[in-house]
Structure formats: C-alpha cells, structure tokens
Design a protein around this motif. Structure first.
Motif, mmCIF file in Angstrom:
data_model
loop_
_atom_site.group_PDB
_atom_site.id
_atom_site.type_symbol
_atom_site.label_atom_id
_atom_site.label_comp_id
_atom_site.label_asym_id
_atom_site.label_seq_id
_atom_site.Cartn_x
_atom_site.Cartn_y
_atom_site.Cartn_z
ATOM 1 N N HIS A 24 0.824 -1.207 0.000
ATOM 2 C CA HIS A 24 0.000 0.000 0.000
ATOM 3 C C HIS A 24 0.863 1.263 0.000
ATOM 4 C CE1 HIS A 24 -2.787 3.045 1.715
ATOM 5 N NE2 HIS A 24 -3.623 2.439 0.888
ATOM 6 N N LYS A 51 -4.756 -1.576 -10.017
ATOM 7 C CA LYS A 51 -4.694 -0.398 -10.883
ATOM 8 C C LYS A 51 -4.781 0.894 -10.080
ATOM 9 C CE LYS A 51 -6.392 -2.576 -15.054
ATOM 10 N NZ LYS A 51 -7.382 -2.577 -16.123
ATOM 11 N N THR A 52 -5.406 0.826 -8.910
ATOM 12 C CA THR A 52 -5.478 1.998 -8.039
ATOM 13 C C THR A 52 -4.604 1.771 -6.814
ATOM 14 O OG1 THR A 52 -7.361 1.208 -6.752
ATOM 15 C CG2 THR A 52 -7.866 2.425 -8.775
ATOM 16 N N GLN A 53 -4.212 2.826 -6.158
ATOM 17 C CA GLN A 53 -3.340 2.749 -4.988
ATOM 18 C C GLN A 53 -4.031 2.098 -3.794
ATOM 19 O OE1 GLN A 53 -0.184 3.383 -4.923
ATOM 20 N NE2 GLN A 53 0.136 3.095 -2.743
ATOM 21 N N ASP A 54 -5.354 2.121 -3.773
ATOM 22 C CA ASP A 54 -6.105 1.634 -2.617
ATOM 23 C C ASP A 54 -6.611 0.202 -2.756
ATOM 24 O OD1 ASP A 54 -5.773 4.039 -1.277
ATOM 25 O OD2 ASP A 54 -7.527 4.924 -2.252
ATOM 26 N N ALA A 55 -6.124 -0.539 -3.745
ATOM 27 C CA ALA A 55 -6.631 -1.889 -3.954
ATOM 28 C C ALA A 55 -5.535 -2.818 -4.472
ATOM 29 C CB ALA A 55 -7.796 -1.867 -4.944
ATOM 30 N N ASP A 57 -5.015 -6.828 -6.481
ATOM 31 C CA ASP A 57 -5.637 -7.921 -7.211
ATOM 32 C C ASP A 57 -5.171 -9.211 -6.556
ATOM 33 O OD1 ASP A 57 -6.721 -6.080 -8.977
ATOM 34 O OD2 ASP A 57 -5.173 -6.370 -10.489
ATOM 35 N N ASP A 71 -9.380 -5.496 -7.662
ATOM 36 C CA ASP A 71 -9.706 -4.334 -6.834
ATOM 37 C C ASP A 71 -10.242 -4.691 -5.451
ATOM 38 O OD1 ASP A 71 -8.906 -2.616 -8.884
ATOM 39 O OD2 ASP A 71 -10.883 -2.689 -9.817
ATOM 40 N N SER A 73 -9.908 -4.326 -1.506
ATOM 41 C CA SER A 73 -9.316 -3.336 -0.606
ATOM 42 C C SER A 73 -8.252 -3.997 0.262
ATOM 43 C CB SER A 73 -10.396 -2.695 0.279
ATOM 44 O OG SER A 73 -10.860 -3.640 1.233
#
Length: 85
Positions: A24, A51-55, A57, A71, A73
């Motif tokens: 994270h 793909k996002t900073q908060d999730a 895979d 995605d 969390s």
C-alpha cells in the motif's frame, strides 16, 4: 510466504499485514502465500498491486487454474489472506 522482502519457508501472520502495508505504501509490488497442503483445491494465493493505490488484485491457484479477484481493498485482502493460512 514469498515477497521481495521475505522469501523463505514458513511465515508469520504479522508478516501478512506488514507486507500488504508495504504494498500500500509503494515499497513492494507483490506477495504470495503457499500453504503446506491444498486448501479446498487452492495451492496458492497471490496479491499484486492493483490499478489503483487503494486496492490489490488477488490471484488464486485452484486445481491448476488461476482465478483473479480485482480491486480488493487492503483491509479485505488482509482478512482473506489471514483466513487462507
């Protein structure tokens, strides 16, 4: 458990939390868990930065096939990976 910071047999439950926190914070890109025996056919659980900073895979190796949960969390990933081992 396998990650850029920890690559040996065995693991520590706190290590799961610490590795996901490092992901994270941008210090690590992945971590993998391999149980000593298959759990309902699952032989590995892998987390990679999403793909996002908060999730993240999550990838599950089940009966020779790989399944992806996109995605997830970080708090949910910690819960799932702790429950896996």
């Amino acid at each position: 458990m396998k990650s850029p910071d920890y690559n040996r047999n065995g693991f520590n439950i706190e290590g799961i939390d610490n590795n996901l926190k490092a992901m994270h914070d941008g210090f690590s890109m992945y971590m993998e868990l391999y149980p000593s025996h298959a759990i309902d056919g699952c032989t590995a659980m892998k987390a990679r930065v999403g793909k996002t900073q908060d999730a993240v895979d999550l990838f599950l190796d089940i009966d020779g096939k790989t399944y992806r949960m996109a995605d997830v969390s970080y708090p949910d990933a910690v819960k799932m990976m702790r429950a896996f081992v």
